[in-house]
Design a protein around this motif. Sequence first.
Motif, short mmCIF file in Angstrom:
data_model
loop_
_atom_site.label_atom_id
_atom_site.label_comp_id
_atom_site.label_asym_id
_atom_site.label_seq_id
_atom_site.Cartn_x
_atom_site.Cartn_y
_atom_site.Cartn_z
N SER A 55 0.81 -1.22 0.00
CA SER A 55 0.00 0.00 0.00
C SER A 55 0.84 1.27 0.00
CB SER A 55 -0.95 0.01 1.20
OG SER A 55 -0.23 -0.05 2.43
N GLU A 56 2.06 1.19 0.55
CA GLU A 56 2.92 2.37 0.59
C GLU A 56 4.03 2.32 -0.45
OE1 GLU A 56 4.31 2.94 4.56
OE2 GLU A 56 2.30 3.10 5.41
N CYS A 57 3.93 1.38 -1.37
CA CYS A 57 4.92 1.26 -2.45
C CYS A 57 4.44 2.01 -3.70
CB CYS A 57 5.15 -0.20 -2.82
SG CYS A 57 5.81 -1.22 -1.48
N THR A 58 5.38 2.40 -4.52
CA THR A 58 5.07 2.90 -5.86
C THR A 58 5.17 1.74 -6.82
OG1 THR A 58 5.93 5.12 -5.37
CG2 THR A 58 5.74 4.50 -7.69
N ILE A 59 4.07 1.41 -7.48
CA ILE A 59 4.04 0.27 -8.40
C ILE A 59 4.08 0.79 -9.84
CG2 ILE A 59 2.86 -1.85 -9.07
CD1 ILE A 59 3.61 -1.81 -6.13
N ILE A 60 5.11 0.40 -10.57
CA ILE A 60 5.24 0.77 -11.98
C ILE A 60 5.05 -0.49 -12.82
CG2 ILE A 60 6.70 1.81 -13.74
CD1 ILE A 60 5.89 3.73 -11.50
N SER A 61 3.94 -0.55 -13.54
CA SER A 61 3.64 -1.70 -14.40
C SER A 61 3.80 -1.28 -15.85
CB SER A 61 2.22 -2.19 -14.14
OG SER A 61 2.02 -2.51 -12.77
N SER A 62 4.74 -1.88 -16.53
CA SER A 62 5.04 -1.50 -17.92
C SER A 62 4.70 -2.63 -18.87
CB SER A 62 6.53 -1.15 -18.05
OG SER A 62 6.91 -0.15 -17.14
N ASP A 63 4.37 -2.27 -20.10
CA ASP A 63 4.15 -3.28 -21.13
C ASP A 63 5.48 -3.91 -21.51
OD1 ASP A 63 1.42 -2.81 -21.24
OD2 ASP A 63 1.63 -1.27 -22.79
N LEU A 64 5.51 -5.22 -21.56
CA LEU A 64 6.73 -5.93 -21.96
C LEU A 64 6.99 -5.69 -23.44
CD1 LEU A 64 8.91 -7.97 -20.95
CD2 LEU A 64 7.45 -9.77 -21.86
N PRO A 65 8.16 -5.17 -23.78
CA PRO A 65 8.46 -4.95 -25.21
C PRO A 65 8.30 -6.25 -26.00
CG PRO A 65 10.09 -3.86 -23.85
CD PRO A 65 9.26 -4.71 -22.92
N PRO A 66 7.82 -6.20 -27.22
CA PRO A 66 7.48 -7.41 -27.96
C PRO A 66 8.66 -8.19 -28.51
CG PRO A 66 7.17 -5.46 -29.32
CD PRO A 66 7.49 -4.97 -27.94
N ARG A 67 9.87 -7.70 -28.30
CA ARG A 67 11.02 -8.41 -28.85
C ARG A 67 12.04 -8.69 -27.75
NH1 ARG A 67 10.74 -3.16 -30.56
NH2 ARG A 67 12.52 -1.78 -30.23
N ARG A 69 15.23 -10.09 -28.34
CA ARG A 69 16.58 -9.75 -28.77
C ARG A 69 16.52 -9.07 -30.12
NH1 ARG A 69 21.95 -13.42 -28.07
NH2 ARG A 69 23.45 -11.81 -28.59
N PRO A 70 16.30 -7.78 -30.14
CA PRO A 70 16.23 -7.10 -31.44
C PRO A 70 17.55 -7.22 -32.20
CG PRO A 70 15.51 -5.69 -29.62
CD PRO A 70 16.17 -6.88 -29.03
N GLN A 71 17.49 -7.82 -33.36
CA GLN A 71 18.68 -7.94 -34.20
C GLN A 71 18.64 -6.84 -35.26
OE1 GLN A 71 21.17 -9.80 -33.73
NE2 GLN A 71 20.51 -11.45 -32.39
N ASP A 72 19.66 -5.99 -35.22
CA ASP A 72 19.76 -4.91 -36.20
C ASP A 72 18.55 -3.98 -36.16
OD1 ASP A 72 22.25 -5.83 -37.15
OD2 ASP A 72 21.22 -7.35 -38.32
N LEU A 78 22.08 -6.01 -30.45
CA LEU A 78 22.27 -5.85 -29.02
C LEU A 78 23.20 -6.90 -28.42
CD1 LEU A 78 18.66 -4.91 -27.86
CD2 LEU A 78 20.51 -3.44 -28.61
N PRO A 79 23.92 -6.53 -27.35
CA PRO A 79 24.95 -7.41 -26.78
C PRO A 79 24.43 -8.47 -25.83
CG PRO A 79 24.97 -5.33 -25.63
CD PRO A 79 23.97 -5.19 -26.74
N SER A 80 23.13 -8.53 -25.57
CA SER A 80 22.59 -9.45 -24.58
C SER A 80 21.16 -9.83 -24.95
CB SER A 80 22.62 -8.82 -23.19
OG SER A 80 21.68 -9.38 -22.32
N PRO A 81 20.73 -11.05 -24.65
CA PRO A 81 19.36 -11.46 -24.97
C PRO A 81 18.29 -10.63 -24.26
CG PRO A 81 20.72 -13.37 -24.48
CD PRO A 81 21.53 -12.16 -24.11
N THR A 82 18.59 -10.13 -23.07
CA THR A 82 17.56 -9.46 -22.28
C THR A 82 17.88 -7.99 -21.99
OG1 THR A 82 18.61 -10.23 -20.24
CG2 THR A 82 16.87 -11.61 -21.16
N ILE A 83 18.90 -7.45 -22.60
CA ILE A 83 19.33 -6.09 -22.26
C ILE A 83 18.23 -5.06 -22.54
CG2 ILE A 83 20.45 -5.70 -24.49
CD1 ILE A 83 22.52 -3.99 -23.00
N TYR A 84 17.47 -5.24 -23.60
CA TYR A 84 16.43 -4.27 -23.95
C TYR A 84 15.39 -4.22 -22.84
CZ TYR A 84 13.05 -1.73 -26.83
OH TYR A 84 12.18 -0.80 -27.32
N TRP A 85 14.98 -5.38 -22.36
CA TRP A 85 14.02 -5.44 -21.26
C TRP A 85 14.61 -4.83 -20.00
CZ3 TRP A 85 12.17 -11.22 -21.77
CH2 TRP A 85 11.33 -11.33 -22.89
N ALA A 86 15.81 -5.25 -19.66
CA ALA A 86 16.42 -4.82 -18.39
C ALA A 86 16.59 -3.31 -18.33
CB ALA A 86 17.75 -5.51 -18.18
#
Length: 265
Positions: A55-67, A69-72, A78-86
């Motif tokens: 109840s006293e936390c700030t909750i940030i809910s974001s849409d998960l990007p659809p990719r 590991r974006p290639q090119d 990108l240098p990591s499978p999950t870097i875009y998300w992280a």
Amino acid sequence: MDNELKYSGDFSVVIQGPLNRESLVNLNIYQQYGRVVISHWNSDDRSILDEFDVSECTIISSDLPPRKRPQDTHGISLPSPTIYWAMHSIYSGIRACTSKFFIKIRSDERISNIEPIIKSIEENPKCFVTTPVFFKPWAACPFHISDHLFGGDTEIFRGSYKFICDAYDGKIPFENWMVRKEQQYSETVHCRGFLRAIGAEHTKESVKENFRIVSYDQLGEYVISYGANGTRWSNCADEESLNPWHQPKGTWGPYESIYCIEDLF
């Protein structure tokens, strides 16, 4: 639950990543030092939050990007499978902080004592304060810091992650240290993004000057996760099957014999 502040400093704690009970079980500890920001994805199982008093936390809910590991994408491999998300998840959490300083904790990890991290940030307010987990020796992989548990000045980090996210989204030109090539990983992007944000040269001396390490033997009970293969390290009494790590200095992975930044050079 008694969440009365034990500490009068200007701190927030960001729990970042998919909703996980592992980090939330220590929520009452973190709340004693500042407001807790939970940055997670809309696709997570939100019923997990019902098990805790948020109840006293700030909750940030974001849409998960659809990719994953974006290639090119926008000219970037990108240098990591999950870097875009992280990067986006971290940036969303830090952007929601209203405090001068923050500490970021992975959602699948926990510690019971954050005071040593707070103390190091206060003593080094313009530094990137982190831990030894996967912080690789300079000779093995330059700029490969630890991104599991870290903190510092909110505005500096906000600027660092805004630049990284904007570049990966194609809004601004990217820089060569952000792409996939030999000895460039997610961790090196965290490092060099911070150096860029403070206007420092990308050198060994800059890392030694602007990064600080707090060893896990100061942080009470801990659980550390390596999501890539499900490995976990813990010294918690309720996880007796998980042994604390015991690896010599210089090995690849978390090791307990690193106590300061100089140990890595």
